[in-house]
Design a protein around this motif. Structure first.
Motif, PDB file in Angstrom:
ATOM      1  N   MET A   1     -18.119   9.649 -19.111  1.00  0.00           N
ATOM      2  CA  MET A   1     -17.731   8.412 -18.251  1.00  0.00           C
ATOM      3  C   MET A   1     -18.353   7.813 -16.637  1.00  0.00           C
ATOM      4  N   GLU A   2     -18.762   7.654 -16.154  1.00  0.00           N
ATOM      5  CA  GLU A   2     -19.266   7.773 -14.582  1.00  0.00           C
ATOM      6  C   GLU A   2     -18.041   7.467 -13.916  1.00  0.00           C
ATOM      7  N   GLN A   3     -17.920   7.999 -13.225  1.00  0.00           N
ATOM      8  CA  GLN A   3     -17.413   7.646 -11.916  1.00  0.00           C
ATOM      9  C   GLN A   3     -16.810   6.536 -11.517  1.00  0.00           C
ATOM     10  N   PRO A   4     -16.177   5.901 -10.934  1.00  0.00           N
ATOM     11  CA  PRO A   4     -15.653   4.593 -10.449  1.00  0.00           C
ATOM     12  C   PRO A   4     -15.803   4.285  -9.400  1.00  0.00           C
ATOM     13  N   LYS A   5     -16.061   3.583  -8.681  1.00  0.00           N
ATOM     14  CA  LYS A   5     -16.365   3.494  -7.447  1.00  0.00           C
ATOM     15  C   LYS A   5     -15.548   1.990  -6.202  1.00  0.00           C
ATOM     16  N   ASN A   6     -15.780   0.998  -7.791  1.00  0.00           N
ATOM     17  CA  ASN A   6     -14.986   0.082  -6.541  1.00  0.00           C
ATOM     18  C   ASN A   6     -13.966  -0.107  -7.185  1.00  0.00           C
ATOM     19  N   PHE A   7     -13.066  -0.676  -6.905  1.00  0.00           N
ATOM     20  CA  PHE A   7     -11.846  -0.861  -7.239  1.00  0.00           C
ATOM     21  C   PHE A   7     -10.992  -2.321  -6.263  1.00  0.00           C
ATOM     22  N   ILE A   8     -10.500  -3.663  -7.655  1.00  0.00           N
ATOM     23  CA  ILE A   8     -10.142  -4.547  -6.912  1.00  0.00           C
ATOM     24  C   ILE A   8      -8.613  -4.772  -7.378  1.00  0.00           C
ATOM     25  N   VAL A   9      -8.044  -3.909  -5.917  1.00  0.00           N
ATOM     26  CA  VAL A   9      -6.471  -4.823  -6.121  1.00  0.00           C
ATOM     27  C   VAL A   9      -6.090  -5.983  -6.046  1.00  0.00           C
ATOM     28  N   ILE A  10      -5.477  -6.682  -6.817  1.00  0.00           N
ATOM     29  CA  ILE A  10      -5.187  -7.989  -6.976  1.00  0.00           C
ATOM     30  C   ILE A  10      -3.295  -7.724  -6.269  1.00  0.00           C
ATOM     31  N   SER A  11      -3.096  -8.489  -5.694  1.00  0.00           N
ATOM     32  CA  SER A  11      -1.699  -8.955  -4.710  1.00  0.00           C
ATOM     33  C   SER A  11      -1.684  -6.783  -4.242  1.00  0.00           C
ATOM     34  N   PRO A  12      -2.519  -6.624  -3.211  1.00  0.00           N
ATOM     35  CA  PRO A  12      -2.007  -4.987  -2.691  1.00  0.00           C
ATOM     36  C   PRO A  12      -1.022  -4.906  -1.895  1.00  0.00           C
ATOM     37  N   HIS A  13       0.035  -6.238  -1.386  1.00  0.00           N
ATOM     38  CA  HIS A  13       0.996  -6.257   0.047  1.00  0.00           C
ATOM     39  C   HIS A  13       2.452  -5.784  -0.920  1.00  0.00           C
ATOM     40  N   PHE A  14       2.052  -6.642  -2.225  1.00  0.00           N
ATOM     41  CA  PHE A  14       3.704  -7.065  -2.810  1.00  0.00           C
ATOM     42  C   PHE A  14       3.866  -6.414  -4.410  1.00  0.00           C
ATOM     43  N   PRO A  15       4.879  -5.482  -4.263  1.00  0.00           N
ATOM     44  CA  PRO A  15       5.510  -5.106  -3.471  1.00  0.00           C
ATOM     45  C   PRO A  15       5.122  -4.080  -2.616  1.00  0.00           C
ATOM     46  N   ASP A  16       5.886  -4.348  -1.344  1.00  0.00           N
ATOM     47  CA  ASP A  16       5.662  -3.566  -0.287  1.00  0.00           C
ATOM     48  C   ASP A  16       5.273  -2.121  -0.379  1.00  0.00           C
ATOM     49  N   ASN A  17       5.881  -1.128  -1.673  1.00  0.00           N
ATOM     50  CA  ASN A  17       5.643  -0.063  -2.009  1.00  0.00           C
ATOM     51  C   ASN A  17       4.856   0.868  -2.536  1.00  0.00           C
ATOM     52  N   PHE A  18       4.087  -0.742  -3.234  1.00  0.00           N
ATOM     53  CA  PHE A  18       2.605  -0.633  -4.026  1.00  0.00           C
ATOM     54  C   PHE A  18       1.626  -0.190  -3.230  1.00  0.00           C
ATOM     55  N   SER A  19       1.577  -0.705  -1.957  1.00  0.00           N
ATOM     56  CA  SER A  19       0.619  -0.713  -0.990  1.00  0.00           C
ATOM     57  C   SER A  19       0.356   0.894  -0.838  1.00  0.00           C
ATOM     58  N   THR A  20       0.873   1.659  -1.330  1.00  0.00           N
ATOM     59  CA  THR A  20       0.470   3.022  -1.164  1.00  0.00           C
ATOM     60  C   THR A  20      -0.566   2.787  -1.949  1.00  0.00           C
ATOM     61  N   PHE A  21      -0.378   2.929  -2.962  1.00  0.00           N
ATOM     62  CA  PHE A  21      -2.051   2.454  -4.116  1.00  0.00           C
ATOM     63  C   PHE A  21      -3.409   2.693  -3.862  1.00  0.00           C
ATOM     64  N   THR A  22      -3.441   1.577  -2.693  1.00  0.00           N
ATOM     65  CA  THR A  22      -4.325   1.157  -2.163  1.00  0.00           C
ATOM     66  C   THR A  22      -4.873   2.345  -1.178  1.00  0.00           C
ATOM     67  N   VAL A  23      -4.290   2.852  -0.297  1.00  0.00           N
ATOM     68  CA  VAL A  23      -4.555   3.901   0.652  1.00  0.00           C
ATOM     69  C   VAL A  23      -4.942   5.525  -0.541  1.00  0.00           C
ATOM     70  N   ARG A  24      -4.272   5.344  -1.349  1.00  0.00           N
ATOM     71  CA  ARG A  24      -4.602   6.846  -1.977  1.00  0.00           C
ATOM     72  C   ARG A  24      -6.060   6.722  -2.528  1.00  0.00           C
ATOM     73  N   LEU A  25      -5.864   5.216  -3.056  1.00  0.00           N
ATOM     74  CA  LEU A  25      -8.037   4.737  -3.395  1.00  0.00           C
ATOM     75  C   LEU A  25      -8.778   5.674  -2.377  1.00  0.00           C
ATOM     76  N   ARG A  26      -9.015   4.919  -1.401  1.00  0.00           N
ATOM     77  CA  ARG A  26      -9.631   4.427  -0.307  1.00  0.00           C
ATOM     78  C   ARG A  26      -9.587   5.919   0.329  1.00  0.00           C
TER      79      ARG A  26
END
Length: 395
Positions: free
Chosen positions: A1-26
């Motif tokens: 499987m080709e490595q993914p590169k474009n990740f869309i996060v729906i409602s990245p700000h809620f709940p607040d502690n889930f915003s870390t998902f965005t940071v670690r993906l980046r």
């Protein structure tokens, strides 16, 4: 499987502690593309720095707006590799977008067994697992007859719903009639027999091939439904030792529901008096509240980084050591009693065992209290001592 590169996060700000998902993906070299209905200026600085780009819509329930947002990102960045919110509220939206843009993960065709409680029960039966008796009812007369067949008390909840807020314990025919007077007639409800027992969970993360790469469990002092009904304080904890029968049944459900590259949160009854397990429902998301952060406190790793590793390389790299038992204890303000120990006394008494004290937003406070205390200890008896100290009330 080709490595993914474009990740869309729906409602990245809620709940607040889930915003870390965005940071670690980046941090793992993804283009992290956020879509939500709040102004960019309202996002915290950490989340802003984690997002490659942000697209604001006026209404996330308007599918046309959400479709256009994803199409904009696809035009600008190329093929969209992942779409995820980690939030049960957007489960169907996520699946619709994945279907329309041919993205890996649950699509609309996969959704019914993980969305409708009646379909979950059918899948449990297919896996030869015990389930509570009950079914979806058609109208008030059908409900009254079904309740007599099951015997009061019964549990009534939306067939497709989230959390314990719309779940009711019905003790007699009058309460059932009142429910019909007050409930939305367009919602399908399911009725089940009341099962005496404790609720326990089997939670974790699967890799892209459906292998469980991390698992945990939650024990509650009282059911979430009772917490809401009685406005009670509650606590739950992640034990270091997880029962073998829970691992076995939870693993069977992971395979039977074909969970891949997802967090899961399965609920079970530990029935009275025989202590047998009975599956209650599946949730294809992380557990709510601070639980996902507590994984880190138990194991001294970063579960958000490990999720990014699974998406990027299909590898969970950190050792799962379960060094601590970890508990969350709620306390609610404006009660008709006072707690014996204030926060300063708690800090002095618990020392390093106190991971933190957090204020809880109003939307979560009915369950998690207005203040929450996270504590940990390698010794379960010591953990309960900490829980009792925090919960102690003045006579």
């Amino acid at each position: 499987m080709e490595q993914p590169k474009n990740f869309i996060v729906i409602s990245p700000h809620f709940p607040d502690n889930f915003s870390t998902f965005t940071v670690r993906l980046r941090e793992n070299d993804f283009n992290v593309l956020g879509i939500a209905d709040v102004a960019y200026e309202q996002l915290n600085d950490t989340l802003k720095n984690g997002l490659t780009e942000y697209y604001r819509v006026d209404d996330m329930n308007d599918y046309n707006q959400m479709y256009r947002a994803v199409a904009f990102f696809a035009h600008k960045y190329g093929k969209i590799d992942r779409i995820e919110s980690h939030n049960e509220h957007w489960l169907e939206l996520d699946a619709q977008l994945r279907t329309d843009f041919n993205v890996f993960g649950y699509t609309l065709a996969d959704l019914e067994p993980v969305k409708k409680k009646s379909s979950m029960k059918e899948r449990f039966r297919m896996l030869d697992l015990p389930v509570a008796n009950g079914r979806v009812f058609s109208d008030e007369e059908d409900a009254i007859n079904l309740a007599e067949e099951l015997n009061y008390p019964v549990i009534v909840k939306p067939d497709s719903g989230v959390g314990a807020g719309d779940t009711y314990k019905i003790n007699n025919p009058d309460e059932l009639v009142t429910l019909f007077e007050e409930s939305d007639p367009t919602v399908d409800f399911i009725m089940e027999e009341f099962i005496p027992g404790d609720v326990v969970t089997f939670d974790g993360l699967c890799d892209q091939d459906g292998n469980i790469v991390f698992y945990s469990s939650l024990d509650y002092n009282i059911a979430v439904l009772e917490t809401v009904e009685t406005d009670s304080d509650m606590y739950f904890y992640l034990p270091r030792e997880i029962p073998e029968d829970l691992i076995e049944m939870g693993s069977k459900i992971v395979k039977g529901f074909e969970v891949k590259e997802r967090f899961f949160h399965f609920e079970f009854f530990r029935t009275y008096p025989d202590g047998e397990l009975m599956p209650l429902e599946v949730n294809m998301r992380p557990p709510g509240g601070p639980t996902i952060d507590m994984y880190n406190y138990v194991n001294e790793f970063d579960i958000f980084t490990e999720y990014a590793n699974i998406v990027k390389e299909n590898q969970f790299k950190a050792p799962v050591q379960r060094l601590y038992n970890c508990a969350y204890i709620s306390r609610k303000a404006n009660r008709d009693f006072n707690y014996s120990h204030d926060n300063e006394a708690i800090r002095q008494r618990l020392g390093a065992a106190l991971v933190g004290i957090q204020s809880v937003p109003g939307i979560f406070s009915a369950i998690l209290g207005t203040e929450g205390y996270i504590v940990r200890s390698p010794d379960l008896d010591e953990l309960f001592d900490h829980i009792n100290y925090i919960s102690e009330k003045l006579v």
